[in-house]
Scaffold this active site. Structure first.
Site, PDB file in Angstrom:
ATOM      1  N   HIS A 158       0.836  -1.205   0.000  1.00 23.77           N
ATOM      2  CA  HIS A 158       0.000   0.000   0.000  1.00 23.77           C
ATOM      3  C   HIS A 158       0.867   1.250   0.000  1.00 23.77           C
ATOM      4  O   HIS A 158       0.594   2.209  -0.731  1.00 23.77           O
ATOM      5  CB  HIS A 158      -0.917   0.000   1.229  1.00 23.77           C
ATOM      6  CG  HIS A 158      -2.173  -0.802   1.054  1.00 23.77           C
ATOM      7  ND1 HIS A 158      -3.420  -0.262   1.176  1.00 23.77           N
ATOM      8  CD2 HIS A 158      -2.361  -2.098   0.744  1.00 23.77           C
ATOM      9  CE1 HIS A 158      -4.345  -1.187   0.960  1.00 23.77           C
ATOM     10  NE2 HIS A 158      -3.714  -2.319   0.704  1.00 23.77           N
ATOM     11  N   ARG A 211       1.396   4.740  -2.959  1.00 26.58           N
ATOM     12  CA  ARG A 211       0.996   6.119  -2.657  1.00 26.58           C
ATOM     13  C   ARG A 211       1.994   7.118  -3.227  1.00 26.58           C
ATOM     14  O   ARG A 211       3.207   6.871  -3.228  1.00 26.58           O
ATOM     15  CB  ARG A 211       0.910   6.330  -1.152  1.00 26.58           C
ATOM     16  CG  ARG A 211      -0.084   5.432  -0.462  1.00 26.58           C
ATOM     17  CD  ARG A 211       0.033   5.580   1.046  1.00 26.58           C
ATOM     18  NE  ARG A 211      -0.421   4.363   1.709  1.00 26.58           N
ATOM     19  CZ  ARG A 211      -0.110   4.031   2.952  1.00 26.58           C
ATOM     20  NH1 ARG A 211       0.659   4.832   3.680  1.00 26.58           N
ATOM     21  NH2 ARG A 211      -0.554   2.907   3.472  1.00 26.58           N
TER      22      ARG A 211
END
Length: 399
Positions: A270, A274
């Site tokens: 994750h 980003r």
């Protein structure tokens, strides 16, 4: 200043020659796009592409008045024949400015990718920024005055828009036009939805726009809930909705779970997705964040927040649940939804949809499933837009 988009597609066009993908197969009629080229006031041509003269004629224009042809990126493949009467294409060195006899001024903007961006100022002062495919400005001064129009690779480089927004170069009334469109996104509703999330829009080839004329800039919803099953793509969808905006605060409610290597791998994946300009807060204390002013929040996810809240009130124990745990949990959910209703921040929240799955075998599992369903419904009621992601496809339930 008048801008005609002779083409709005990627350098290979859309559909790509010989490509059998679903996006290319459906890019027919008005959805087909030639390679991007811009005609400014009939005197400046940005990017010379095959068939530019014919494209101009179809849009009711001519290239006969063009006094300058500038290229924004390396053009691979066979050389494009320069139509009779057109000046030879060239490029302006980064940072240099070119003044045309027509009163237009063109400044070359340095990119972080091979190519050159062009800032065009019209005779009456309107300001247009055109960026090449795959490129974003390598540096934008703080407090940059907002452009009236930005024409850019919105799908390929949403972080470029984030940089411009952070510097003030894209303001609330800036008309952001997506070009260099490829088969990465199916045309039609899906393309419009993704662009609207970035505050941008697409127009068909041959469209003529007036730089500085007010257009309805797509509204970015203040509050969005994205639900979906495991590995459905819901987190990617949520991140995509904010990737064109700077200084997003990513609120991770799952913690680090020390010692769980599989969970650590998930968290790492994750983080790698980003943008570098985003910051992260690992907390389940959401109400104060929603009450503060600040940059957009991406909350991932509500289902883990609920696990934390149920742990706090010991909701897994039947006696505790009956003796006040249920009431305490309802109070926490009400506080959260009240904070969502009152927040002035842009919020995108992620949650799991488990109500359509297998009925849990335990009472505590069924309790969690029921409470998550209630939480999702209450949170969704406070959101302008609600999406459900199935097999990587976002279905709009509201907004």
């Amino acid at each position: 200043m008048e801008l005609t988009l002779l083409g709005t597609g990627a350098p290979e066009g859309l559909p790509r020659p010989g490509c059998p993908c679903a996006a290319c197969a459906t890019a027919l009629g008005d959805a087909a796009r030639a390679a991007t080229a811009l005609l400014v006031d009939g005197v400046l041509l940005l990017d010379l592409t095959p068939g530019a003269a014919l494209a101009a004629a179809r849009s009711g224009h001519t290239l006969g008045g063009v006094r300058q042809v500038l290229l924004s990126h390396p053009h691979d493949g066979p050389s494009v024949e320069v139509p009779a009467g057109l000046p030879q294409p060239g490029r302006v060195p980064d940072g240099r400015e070119l003044a045309l006899l027509t009163g237009h001024r063109v400044r070359a903007v340095a990119m972080d990718h091979p190519g050159t961006g062009y800032e065009v100022v019209g005779p009456d002062g309107e300001r247009l920024l055109y960026l090449p495919p795959g490129g974003a400005p390598s540096g934008v001064p703080d407090d940059h005055p907002a452009y009236e129009m930005v024409v850019a690779d919105v799908i390929g480089r949403p972080d470029g828009l984030a940089r411009l927004r952070a510097a003030g170069a894209i303001g609330p009334t800036t008309d952001v036009i997506a070009v260099h469109l490829s088969d990465e996104v199916p045309p039609g509703a899906e393309l419009r939805r993704r662009l609207a999330a970035a505050g941008a829009r697409a127009v068909p080839d041959g469209s003529t726009l007036v730089v500085g004329a007010y257009e309805d800039v797509p509204d970015v919803p203040r509050r969005t809930l994205v639900v979906g099953g495991a590995r459905s793509g819901k987190s990617v969808e949520a991140e995509r909705r904010l990737e064109a905006f700077p200084d997003v605060l990513y609120v991770a409610t799952g913690g680090t779970r020390n010692g769980d290597s599989e969970w650590a791998d998930r968290v790492s994946a994750h983080r790698e997705r980003r943008p570098g300009s985003w910051s992260t807060a690992e907390t389940c204390d959401l109400v104060p964040l929603l009450a503060e002013n600040g940059p957009p929040l991406l909350i991932d996810c509500l289902s883990l927040w609920l696990t934390y809240a149920m742990d706090e009130v010991n909701a897994w124990d039947d006696a505790e649940w009956a003796g006040g745990g249920e009431k305490a949990l309802r109070k926490r959910v009400a506080e959260l939804t009240d904070a969502v209703r009152a927040t002035r921040r842009t919020v995108v929240a992620v949650s799991n949809e488990v109500g359509s799955g297998i009925v849990p075998a335990t009472a505590s599992g069924r309790r969690y499933r029921d409470e998550l369903g209630r939480l999702n419904a209450a949170f969704a009621a406070e959101c302008e837009q609600v999406l459900m992601v199935v097999a990587g496809q976002a279905l709009v339930l509201r907004g």
